[in-house]
Scaffold this motif. Structure first.
Motif, short mmCIF file in Angstrom:
data_model
loop_
_atom_site.label_atom_id
_atom_site.label_comp_id
_atom_site.label_asym_id
_atom_site.label_seq_id
_atom_site.Cartn_x
_atom_site.Cartn_y
_atom_site.Cartn_z
N VAL A 62 48.11 52.29 51.01
CA VAL A 62 48.10 51.57 52.41
C VAL A 62 49.31 50.71 52.33
CG1 VAL A 62 46.88 49.68 53.52
CG2 VAL A 62 45.50 51.35 52.28
N GLU B 195 50.38 47.84 55.13
CA GLU B 195 50.01 47.32 56.51
C GLU B 195 50.62 45.77 56.38
OE1 GLU B 195 46.48 47.50 58.76
OE2 GLU B 195 45.63 49.03 57.32
N ARG C 166 47.64 55.39 54.70
CA ARG C 166 47.73 54.56 55.69
C ARG C 166 48.95 53.77 56.17
NH1 ARG C 166 44.59 52.67 60.18
NH2 ARG C 166 44.81 50.41 60.63
N ASP D 141 50.40 51.08 59.08
CA ASP D 141 50.26 50.38 60.41
C ASP D 141 50.55 48.97 60.17
OD1 ASP D 141 49.92 50.48 63.07
OD2 ASP D 141 47.58 50.89 62.81
N GLN E 176 50.91 58.10 62.26
CA GLN E 176 50.78 56.83 61.73
C GLN E 176 51.63 55.81 62.34
OE1 GLN E 176 49.54 56.09 58.74
NE2 GLN E 176 48.76 58.24 58.41
#
Length: 509
Positions: free
Chosen positions: A278, A280, A313, A315, A345
């Motif tokens: 991840v 983010e 992921r 974002d 994405q």
């Protein structure tokens, strides 16, 4: 909707997993970095002080009156639930090898300054060395241990400042780390440079949070093959000749809410097989440092290898390149966040300028659409406070990040600039023997507000205008009073400042 304290943690624990792994480490990082998790009784604290008048002894008991001289001596006897308290302002030269473990919920804590104050003046490691000397390779080494925290320290070393190997539930929180460079002052201590912080071996649930990691020659943080459940959150990683964070063959690594700047190569790279990771809420601002000597050919801020794209992921990042490309996804480069969305994405990514001060190393972002209140407050690994210990602040000019509330991107949460200050002195004059003069001031913040001065004697508070000025007040009787200046508004924070003043009869000329 405001985000309650620890809301992000509760959300992460309640319903989330990465690569099939539950996430207790998120709560662990938050709790072990707080003095609330350490019992306050003297028996839980081992003191270390090498000062000339400390009366220290490494064969002593670690009491305040008879502290240990070295951190290693305390580390060799510390047990679950104990805090090794390092005296403020001291320099402890040498490497600390941690061989003892805590227990879940009862970690061993190595602590310098209070964790909420990010200005460590206590150092561990070898900051300087002379030709012919033998500097210790690391500041802290954890090998085969679990449930240990290091917090509130400056960590210097010619190799990794923190080396975590085959260890579980280790928290590295609220430290300043400048390590990995084997050359100081023209003296070479080791053959090669290393990361500042390295997590390697078969360890799991290691959290690197709220640290300042600077000038790393290889990478600020390296997460090596075999590790799992690693969280890199809310750090400021800047000024490195290499990468900011390099994750290699470590699936499920979470990199959330960090600020990167002035790193010569990639800010964040998932290499090898690092699936299910991840990225983010980060700010990746490739503001070049002069020593980088131009744009390296592969200086792409965010890189995800072909072997790492599955279930990963990306974002809510702000990605500002200083080369032609902002992303590399599976070996395909993308110049902009808009182009990057073609792979499904970065739906909320952008490339806005975060507004860092150009003339100094200040990485507090300006109030900018796309950065302020623009993060995902539910992202895995999100902490309750930022790099400086501040809680989220809701800027009235920007809508909340999501229905869950508001967070800024990066490691530093922009705070309302509302400030108050108050001082007082006895100011007798003819006809007013019990007069006090107050110097009162406040600056307006994000939202319109008012200020009132309560004199502490039961009289009605007086309104105070913005700016700085003087207010006189006659007290009804001699004595000592505490006055309070309170400023704020209905949509912003409320801040106070107090001042004590003693008034009494005085001869009037």
């Amino acid at each position: 909707m405001p985000v309650p304290r620890r809301a992000g943690l509760a959300l992460a624990i309640a319903g989330s997993a990465v690569a099939g792994t539950a996430l207790p480490f998120t709560a662990y990082a938050e709790s072990t970095a707080s003095t609330e998790s350490v019992a306050s009784t003297e028996s839980t604290v081992l003191h270390v002080d090498n000062g000339p008048r400390s009366n220290c002894s490494d064969s002593g008991s670690g009491t305040r009156e008879r502290p240990f001289c070295t951190v290693q001596a305390a580390a060799d006897v510390a047990g679950p639930g104990q805090t090794v308290q390092l005296a403020p302002g001291r320099r402890f030269t040498g490497q600390v090898t941690v061989r003892r473990s805590g227990e879940p919920g009862r970690p061993i804590v190595f602590q310098g300054a209070e964790p909420t104050v990010h200005a460590p003046d206590t150092s561990v490691g070898t900051r300087h060395w002379a030709r012919g000397s033998a500097p210790a390779p690391h500041a802290f080494v954890f090998e085969g241990v679990h449930d240990v925290t290091v917090t509130g320290l400056r960590l210097d070393a010619p190799q990794e400042g923190v080396l975590v190997k085959d260890s579980t539930r280790i928290a590295v929180d609220h430290n300043d780390v400048e390590a990995g460079d084997p050359v100081r002052g023209g003296v070479r201590a080791f053959p090669a440079a290393t990361p500042s912080v390295r997590i390697t071996g078969a360890g799991s649930y290691v959290t690197v949070s709220r640290n300042r990691i600077s000038a790393a020659p290889v990478s600020g943080v390296a997460v090596d093959a075999g590790t799992s459940g690693v969280v890199v959150t809310t750090n400021l990683i800047t000024g490195g000749a290499g990468r900011g964070v390099l994750v290699t063959d470590a699936p499920g690594t979470i990199v959330v809410g960090n600020t990167f700047g002035r790193n010569c190569w990639s800010d964040l790279e998932f290499a090898g097989n690092s699936t299910g990771s991840v990225a983010e809420n980060n700010i990746l601002a490739k503001r070049p440092a002069p020593r980088c000597g131009g744009t390296p050919p592969t200086a792409v801020p965010l890189v995800v290898s072909a072997g790492s794209v599955r279930s990963t992921r990306v974002d809510y990042n702000t990605v500002v390149p200083w080369g032609p490309y902002a992303y590399s996804w599976g070996d395909t480069p993308f110049a902009t966040p808009e182009a990057f969305r073609a792979v499904g994405q970065g739906a909320s990514d952008n490339a806005v300028d975060p507004g860092f001060a150009a003339d100094r190393e200040d990485y507090t972002p300006a109030a900018v659409t796309g950065v302020t209140d623009a993060a995902d407050p539910t992202a895995l690994g999100t902490l309750a406070t930022d790099l400086l210990g501040a809680e989220p602040a809701d800027h009235p000019r920007f809508p909340g990040s999501t229905a869950w509330g508001y967070r800024d991107r990066g490691a530093i949460e922009l705070q309302d600039p509302l400030r108050v200050r108050l001082s007082a002195r006895h100011h007798p004059r003819t006809g007013h023997p019990l007069n006090a003069r107050f110097a009162a001031g406040y600056t307006t913040g994000w939202a319109p507000g008012t200020a009132t001065l309560d004199f502490g004697d039961g009289s009605a508070p007086r309104a105070v205008d913005p700016g700085y000025g003087f207010v006189d007040h006659d007290y009804p009787a001699a004595g000592t009073y505490t006055a309070t200046l309170t400023a704020g508004g209905p949509t912003g924070p409320v801040r106070t400042s107090t001042a004590r003043v003693t008034v009494g009869p005085a001869p009037i000329g």
